[in-house]
Write a protein that holds these residues in place. Structure first.
Motif, mmCIF file in Angstrom:
data_model
loop_
_atom_site.group_PDB
_atom_site.id
_atom_site.type_symbol
_atom_site.label_atom_id
_atom_site.label_comp_id
_atom_site.label_asym_id
_atom_site.label_seq_id
_atom_site.Cartn_x
_atom_site.Cartn_y
_atom_site.Cartn_z
ATOM 1 N N ARG A 157 0.846 -1.194 0.000
ATOM 2 C CA ARG A 157 0.000 0.000 0.000
ATOM 3 C C ARG A 157 0.881 1.242 0.000
ATOM 4 O O ARG A 157 1.920 1.277 0.662
ATOM 5 C CB ARG A 157 -0.903 0.042 1.240
ATOM 6 N N LEU A 158 0.422 2.263 -0.727
ATOM 7 C CA LEU A 158 1.142 3.537 -0.776
ATOM 8 C C LEU A 158 0.161 4.665 -0.505
ATOM 9 O O LEU A 158 -0.910 4.737 -1.116
ATOM 10 C CB LEU A 158 1.801 3.736 -2.146
ATOM 11 N N VAL A 159 0.536 5.549 0.412
ATOM 12 C CA VAL A 159 -0.321 6.667 0.818
ATOM 13 C C VAL A 159 0.397 7.977 0.521
ATOM 14 O O VAL A 159 1.522 8.194 0.970
ATOM 15 C CB VAL A 159 -0.657 6.582 2.325
ATOM 16 N N LEU A 160 -0.254 8.857 -0.227
ATOM 17 C CA LEU A 160 0.309 10.165 -0.560
ATOM 18 C C LEU A 160 -0.389 11.242 0.279
ATOM 19 O O LEU A 160 -1.589 11.490 0.115
ATOM 20 C CB LEU A 160 0.127 10.483 -2.041
ATOM 21 N N THR A 161 0.370 11.852 1.187
ATOM 22 C CA THR A 161 -0.165 12.920 2.036
ATOM 23 C C THR A 161 0.847 14.063 2.086
ATOM 24 O O THR A 161 1.196 14.558 3.154
ATOM 25 C CB THR A 161 -0.445 12.403 3.465
ATOM 26 N N THR A 162 1.303 14.470 0.909
ATOM 27 C CA THR A 162 2.388 15.455 0.822
ATOM 28 C C THR A 162 1.883 16.892 0.753
ATOM 29 O O THR A 162 2.671 17.809 0.513
ATOM 30 C CB THR A 162 3.264 15.167 -0.404
ATOM 31 N N GLY A 163 0.579 17.109 0.955
ATOM 32 C CA GLY A 163 0.058 18.473 0.975
ATOM 33 C C GLY A 163 -0.062 19.080 -0.399
ATOM 34 O O GLY A 163 -0.113 18.379 -1.417
ATOM 35 N N GLY A 362 -4.599 -0.117 -3.920
ATOM 36 C CA GLY A 362 -3.495 0.043 -2.984
ATOM 37 C C GLY A 362 -2.903 1.436 -2.922
ATOM 38 O O GLY A 362 -2.053 1.711 -2.076
ATOM 39 N N LEU A 363 -3.356 2.340 -3.807
ATOM 40 C CA LEU A 363 -2.842 3.716 -3.838
ATOM 41 C C LEU A 363 -3.878 4.656 -3.216
ATOM 42 O O LEU A 363 -5.030 4.692 -3.656
ATOM 43 C CB LEU A 363 -2.538 4.136 -5.274
ATOM 44 N N PHE A 364 -3.466 5.435 -2.202
ATOM 45 C CA PHE A 364 -4.387 6.290 -1.457
ATOM 46 C C PHE A 364 -3.877 7.737 -1.452
ATOM 47 O O PHE A 364 -2.670 7.986 -1.443
ATOM 48 C CB PHE A 364 -4.514 5.820 -0.003
ATOM 49 N N PHE A 365 -4.810 8.680 -1.423
ATOM 50 C CA PHE A 365 -4.482 10.103 -1.322
ATOM 51 C C PHE A 365 -5.324 10.729 -0.216
ATOM 52 O O PHE A 365 -6.526 10.458 -0.109
ATOM 53 C CB PHE A 365 -4.777 10.832 -2.637
ATOM 54 N N GLY A 366 -4.693 11.586 0.612
ATOM 55 C CA GLY A 366 -5.422 12.228 1.690
ATOM 56 C C GLY A 366 -4.917 13.627 1.971
ATOM 57 O O GLY A 366 -3.827 14.025 1.541
ATOM 58 N N GLY A 367 -5.715 14.407 2.692
ATOM 59 C CA GLY A 367 -5.322 15.755 3.076
ATOM 60 C C GLY A 367 -5.430 16.752 1.948
ATOM 61 O O GLY A 367 -6.283 16.645 1.062
ATOM 62 N N GLU A 368 -4.536 17.719 1.947
ATOM 63 C CA GLU A 368 -4.635 18.868 1.058
ATOM 64 C C GLU A 368 -4.456 18.539 -0.413
ATOM 65 O O GLU A 368 -4.937 19.282 -1.276
ATOM 66 C CB GLU A 368 -3.588 19.912 1.481
ATOM 67 N N CYS A 369 -3.787 17.445 -0.750
ATOM 68 C CA CYS A 369 -3.553 17.136 -2.162
ATOM 69 C C CYS A 369 -4.825 16.670 -2.876
ATOM 70 O O CYS A 369 -4.856 16.573 -4.101
ATOM 71 C CB CYS A 369 -2.446 16.103 -2.324
ATOM 72 N N VAL A 370 -5.884 16.394 -2.110
ATOM 73 C CA VAL A 370 -7.170 16.000 -2.685
ATOM 74 C C VAL A 370 -8.013 17.253 -2.929
ATOM 75 O O VAL A 370 -7.878 18.255 -2.223
ATOM 76 C CB VAL A 370 -7.907 15.029 -1.746
ATOM 77 N N ASP A 371 -8.894 17.211 -3.907
ATOM 78 C CA ASP A 371 -9.746 18.352 -4.245
ATOM 79 C C ASP A 371 -10.847 18.548 -3.195
ATOM 80 O O ASP A 371 -12.043 18.439 -3.486
ATOM 81 C CB ASP A 371 -10.352 18.148 -5.643
ATOM 82 N N VAL A 372 -10.430 18.838 -1.980
ATOM 83 C CA VAL A 372 -11.322 19.173 -0.867
ATOM 84 C C VAL A 372 -10.638 20.301 -0.101
ATOM 85 O O VAL A 372 -9.604 20.087 0.522
ATOM 86 C CB VAL A 372 -11.556 17.971 0.077
ATOM 87 N N THR A 373 -11.188 21.506 -0.182
ATOM 88 C CA THR A 373 -10.546 22.689 0.405
ATOM 89 C C THR A 373 -11.470 23.339 1.412
ATOM 90 O O THR A 373 -12.570 23.771 1.062
ATOM 91 C CB THR A 373 -10.181 23.707 -0.687
ATOM 92 N N GLY A 374 -11.024 23.431 2.653
ATOM 93 C CA GLY A 374 -11.856 23.973 3.714
ATOM 94 C C GLY A 374 -11.714 25.470 3.889
ATOM 95 O O GLY A 374 -10.797 26.112 3.370
ATOM 96 N N TRP A 375 -12.640 26.039 4.647
ATOM 97 C CA TRP A 375 -12.577 27.438 5.035
ATOM 98 C C TRP A 375 -11.416 27.659 5.995
ATOM 99 O O TRP A 375 -10.813 26.706 6.512
ATOM 100 C CB TRP A 375 -13.876 27.853 5.732
ATOM 101 N N LEU A 376 -11.151 28.920 6.273
ATOM 102 C CA LEU A 376 -10.181 29.308 7.291
ATOM 103 C C LEU A 376 -10.733 28.978 8.679
ATOM 104 O O LEU A 376 -11.922 29.142 8.935
ATOM 105 C CB LEU A 376 -9.931 30.814 7.188
ATOM 106 N N GLY A 377 -9.867 28.496 9.572
ATOM 107 C CA GLY A 377 -10.305 28.329 10.952
ATOM 108 C C GLY A 377 -10.376 26.908 11.458
ATOM 109 O O GLY A 377 -11.259 26.579 12.257
#
Length: 395
Positions: A157-163, A362-377
């Motif tokens: 498994r490979l997980v990409l969470t590089t922001g 087996g390939l996963f992406f999480g956090g900021e590199c995914v097209d999900v962008t939150g508000w400030l705060g």
């Protein structure tokens, strides 16, 4: 040796490693920087607003507004609060639901993860600059450079969470995006988000003159509005309301600013005029705005008149400028001044339930590199924790 390789020891990667440890899985976490959690350490002015009590899918921008619902149902705000309280981090609420550690120290957040990774035997290798990722049979092979030598490791498994791309000095890069493209995944158009906006041309000097002044406003465009402070700067506008609206703004668009969102200027003028018509309009403005800002409004308003002498044309002009002050920003301050990146690995390429690439098992992406962008705060941290947890459950 490893159940998974995680590239990127930021918020999402650290949470993924820890949660994998709870589940008895062994991971190797590769980090380009000299220490993990670099962006956590600078967030919230070094205090880290680690979640927001008001988090809901409505606080996120994505190509699929429903995509983040599954992750947030699997790992809630209460889960975040309970997790950190278990390890001695108690939150204190500040503006608009933002939760900060009671100690006001972001390093306390990072230390929780480092301690847990040590307890679980999860390996964190810093100063590891990943050079290549490839898939061989049922394994992913990652080659990285460390201390002048090339090392190769493999796992199923490979997980990409590089922001994302913001804050280059922290090692920001498009590594996750390039890796996604390498495996044939689509990238939603990226842009700086939660970023100050610039003003050029004939109005630039007026904005620069007000640098340092902060005003509570309602900032709007055709999509959304935010009521928070704006901050005048030497190059344009910043402050929470501007950072928020920037995520919804595109070059060439206008932004509407209500400089007095909680009162009507016409009502204030009428009330004051009935009491003292000789009062100067500038004096009235100075009672609701900082003096310097009130004086600067003289460029647009008849501040040298007394209230009794304001005619219908004056009142209409005042109403427009106070409640519909319009600007067309020239641009933004770019990734180095942005809080986060908008866009990223397209949501249709990933399972919302597992965050695994549909085309590449087996390939996963999480956090900021995914097209999900939150508000400030604190919203983007909540997405990082939730996506890290979801991936850990599925690697």
């Amino acid at each position: 040796m490893y159940d998974a390789l995680i590239i990127g020891a930021g918020a999402c990667g650290l949470m993924c490693a820890v949660q994998a440890g709870f589940l008895g899985k062994r991971v190797l976490l590769l980090e380009k920087n000299a220490q993990p959690g670099a962006k956590i350490l600078i967030s919230g002015g070094g205090r880290c607003n680690y979640t927001n009590l008001n988090t809901s899918p409505a606080n996120f921008i994505s190509g699929n507004e429903h995509f983040c619902k599954s992750a947030f149902s699997q790992w809630t705000v209460n889960d975040t609060i309970t997790f950190f309280e278990t390890y001695g981090i108690y939150g204190k609420e500040k503006t608009l639901g933002q939760l900060f550690p009671a100690t006001d120290k972001a390093k306390d957040i990072v230390n929780v993860f480092i301690s847990l990774c040590t307890d679980f035997g999860q390996e964190i290798r810093c100063n590891a600059d990943v050079m290549e990722v490839k898939k061989e049979d049922d394994s992913f092979v990652v080659s990285y450079q460390s201390e002048g030598r090339i090392v190769s490791v493999r796992a199923p498994r490979l997980v990409l969470t590089t922001g994302g791309l913001p804050v280059r000095k922290l090692g920001a890069s498009d590594f996750a995006l390039k890796t996604a493209q390498q495996f044939g995944l689509r990238i939603a158009k990226t842009a700086p988000a939660l970023v100050p906006l610039t003003v050029t041309g004939k109005d630039a000097e007026w904005f620069a003159h007000l640098s340092g002044n902060s005003i509570f406003c309602r900032v709007s465009n055709e999509q959304i509005s935010f009521e928070e402070n704006i901050l005048f700067t030497h190059w344009g506008l910043s402050g929470p309301a501007i950072l928020q609206i920037s995520s919804y703004w595109k070059p060439g668009e206008w932004i509407d600013i209500d400089l007095l969102p909680d009162r009507k200027i016409s009502s204030l003028i009428e009330t004051e005029r009935n009491q003292n018509g000789k009062k100067m309009f500038l004096t009235l403005l100075s009672s609701v705005f900082p003096r310097k800002f009130a004086e600067a409004l003289g460029k647009y308003l008849p501040v040298d008149k007394n209230l009794a002498s304001l005619n219908k044309s004056d009142l209409a002009q005042i109403e427009t400028q106070i409640h519909h002050f319009r600007i067309k920003p020239a641009g933004d301050k770019g990734y180095d001044r942005a809080e986060v990146m908008r866009g990223g690995v397209a949501t249709e390429e990933l399972s919302s339930k597992t965050l695994e690439a549909r085309k590449v098992p087996g390939l996963f992406f999480g956090g900021e590199c995914v097209d999900v962008t939150g508000w400030l705060g604190g919203y983007n941290f909540q997405w990082a924790w939730a996506s890290g947890f979801v991936i850990a459950c599925n690697i």
